[in-house]
Motif scaffolding. Structure first.
Motif: not given
Length: 240
Positions: A204, A65, A88-91, A62-63, A179, A59
């Motif tokens: 992302v 988001i 796996y998506i942090e949010k 993500q930075q 995504i 992935i």
């Protein structure tokens, strides 16, 4: 495949005491903190599914988001898209699901806890109400994920994006985060039996700010998001 299914079922049973605990979380708690606590177990469950399938998830991005509620918009490749993204998506986020899932105990209750929405696509009035519910959740500070294709494309090319779910971001005035996901159909859909290990790639993409969404035509916005995701998939194919 049997190993993965056994894990899924046993973990759901194991999750019942935690389910009752998170139901009692204080309503005065901040939305971000409450969502983080509630999503801890579903995230572990999802990562456990992928680990036991033998698959590897890569992935990036993500930075991009932003803080606060967002609407994630993803292409829909296969049944394992949700475990991949949820794990796996942090949010933390809820998602829109077909109404038939409401018949499944424990899973239904967990989905309700993480702010999922059940939609009956055969009932236009109910579907419209579900979109309004999604806008309300976004306004309250929860993030959501939608698959605007509606059904899985099984890795055979993007289907036309529907506009209903994307309208939620416009109504709630929140950013849209596209995504691009690839590889999940190789786990299950694209062979005759069982679950096979696969390399899953998730990118992302930079968000579309809320300020640039408010006055946009939803159809135009939908086409732009689809184009961004398609470009990412095309670029990834060149690299691989």
């Amino acid at each position: 495949m049997i190993y993965v299914l056994i894990y899924m079922c046993l973990y759901l049973l194991y999750s019942i005491p935690t389910l009752y605990k998170v139901k009692r979380l204080s309503g005065v708690m901040k939305v971000e903190e409450r969502d983080r606590i509630i999503h801890e177990l579903p995230k572990r469950w999802s990562k456990g599914i992928m680990k036991r399938s033998g698959s590897t998830v890569y992935i990036t991005g993500q930075q991009y988001i932003p803080k606060g509620p967002v609407l994630f918009v993803s292409n829909h490749v296969g049944d394992f898209d949700i475990p991949v993204l949820l794990g796996y998506i942090e949010k933390p986020f809820g998602f829109i699901s077909k109404i038939e899932i409401k018949k499944m105990p424990i899973i239904r209750e967990w989905m309700e806890m993480i702010s999922c929405i059940f939609i009956d696509r055969k009932n236009r009035k109910q579907a419209i109400q579900s979109i309004r519910e999604g806008s309300h959740l976004l306004k309250k500070g929860h993030s959501l994920l939608i698959f605007p294709e509606g059904t899985r494309n099984k890795g055979k090319g993007l289907k036309e994006f529907k506009t209903g779910g994307i309208r939620m971001a416009k109504d709630a005035e929140v950013p849209i985060v596209p995504i691009a996901i690839r590889g999940t159909a190789s786990m299950f859909e694209n062979h005759s039996w069982g679950i096979k290990p696969s390399h899953i790639h998730v990118e992302v993409l930079p968000p579309i700010p809320a300020a640039s969404i408010i006055n946009r035509d939803v159809k135009e916005l939908s086409c732009e998001i689809q184009s961004k995701i398609q470009s990412s998939l095309d670029e990834e194919r060149k690299v691989s």
